[in-house]
Design a protein around this motif. Structure first.
Motif, PDB file in Angstrom:
ATOM      1  N   VAL A 154     -34.899 -11.927  76.456  1.00 23.40           N
ATOM      2  CA  VAL A 154     -35.083 -10.479  76.599  1.00 23.40           C
ATOM      3  C   VAL A 154     -33.737  -9.770  76.654  1.00 23.40           C
ATOM      4  CG1 VAL A 154     -35.920  -8.662  78.155  1.00 23.40           C
ATOM      5  CG2 VAL A 154     -37.374 -10.616  77.623  1.00 23.40           C
ATOM      6  N   SER A 155     -32.779 -10.334  77.365  1.00 25.36           N
ATOM      7  CA  SER A 155     -31.450  -9.744  77.457  1.00 25.36           C
ATOM      8  C   SER A 155     -30.791  -9.679  76.079  1.00 25.36           C
ATOM      9  CB  SER A 155     -30.596 -10.568  78.429  1.00 25.36           C
ATOM     10  OG  SER A 155     -29.265 -10.123  78.438  1.00 25.36           O
ATOM     11  N   LEU A 156     -30.869 -10.766  75.323  1.00 30.40           N
ATOM     12  CA  LEU A 156     -30.301 -10.803  73.975  1.00 30.40           C
ATOM     13  C   LEU A 156     -31.026  -9.826  73.056  1.00 30.40           C
ATOM     14  CD1 LEU A 156     -28.397 -12.014  71.855  1.00 30.40           C
ATOM     15  CD2 LEU A 156     -30.048 -13.897  71.575  1.00 30.40           C
ATOM     16  N   GLU A 157     -32.354  -9.804  73.121  1.00 29.42           N
ATOM     17  CA  GLU A 157     -33.124  -8.875  72.273  1.00 29.42           C
ATOM     18  C   GLU A 157     -32.792  -7.425  72.592  1.00 29.42           C
ATOM     19  OE1 GLU A 157     -37.191 -10.070  72.893  1.00 29.42           O
ATOM     20  OE2 GLU A 157     -37.159 -11.257  71.044  1.00 29.42           O
ATOM     21  N   THR A 158     -32.604  -7.118  73.862  1.00 29.73           N
ATOM     22  CA  THR A 158     -32.250  -5.752  74.252  1.00 29.73           C
ATOM     23  C   THR A 158     -30.912  -5.378  73.641  1.00 29.73           C
ATOM     24  OG1 THR A 158     -33.499  -5.935  76.304  1.00 29.73           O
ATOM     25  CG2 THR A 158     -31.811  -4.222  76.212  1.00 29.73           C
ATOM     26  N   TYR A 159     -29.941  -6.276  73.732  1.00 28.65           N
ATOM     27  CA  TYR A 159     -28.632  -6.006  73.139  1.00 28.65           C
ATOM     28  C   TYR A 159     -28.766  -5.828  71.622  1.00 28.65           C
ATOM     29  CZ  TYR A 159     -23.772  -6.179  71.871  1.00 28.65           C
ATOM     30  OH  TYR A 159     -22.545  -5.855  71.354  1.00 28.65           O
TER      31      TYR A 159
END
Length: 167
Positions: A154-159
């Motif tokens: 989720v953190s990577l997708e948000t970025y």
């Protein structure tokens, strides 16, 4: 008609009360979603992001011993956003997919697409960019992350949703 309303009201009240109690239980016991089963995001944040790279220009390149390309730029930006240094691991997609499955990598890049055959070894991000293939068809670009490491994903997708279309 009024009588039916009276019968359903207690049921709705119980449902709402049950949901509120479940939420309170979660908050008081320290639940957090999304969750990483192995703590990948916590380990990488302020530490080292382990990135597997399959050379696939223009997405990933290797020149004079340095990893380059649009996806390496995105990963470097993501690493900065979580306070991490990047440790690169160069290899073939099949080797990197196996290393991801074994827990040795946090991210895999190399021009992966949404039709990647490695979904049994790694989770794929949502497409962050669409490019045009040589035959003119649209291709959705993704990156790989460990299976079950939802907070990292989720953190990577948000970025990527904020920066990926520029990559």
């Amino acid at each position: 008609m009024a009588r039916a309303h009276r019968r359903t009201t207690p049921r709705r009240t119980r449902t709402v009360v049950g949901l509120v109690l479940a939420l309170l239980l979660c908050v008081t016991t320290g639940c957090s979603w999304p969750r990483d089963t192995s703590g990948s995001l916590d380990a990488a944040s302020g530490g080292t992001l382990r990135v597997g790279v399959s050379v696939n220009p223009p997405f990933t390149t290797m020149e004079n011993g340095e990893v380059g390309g649009s996806e390496s730029t995105l990963v470097r930006g993501y690493a900065r956003s979580i306070g991490a240094d990047v440790r690169w691991r160069i290899g073939a997609e099949s080797v990197l997919a196996e290393e991801m499955r074994n827990g040795d990598l946090d991210v895999v890049i190399g021009g992966l697409t949404s039709t990647s055959p490695w979904t049994d070894k790694m989770a794929l991000t949502r497409p962050y960019r669409t490019v045009t293939a040589p035959d003119g068809s649209p291709v959705k670009m993704v990156m790989g992350a460990p299976l079950g490491e939802n907070a990292l994903l989720v953190s990577l997708e948000t970025y990527l949703s904020e920066h990926g279309a520029q990559g």
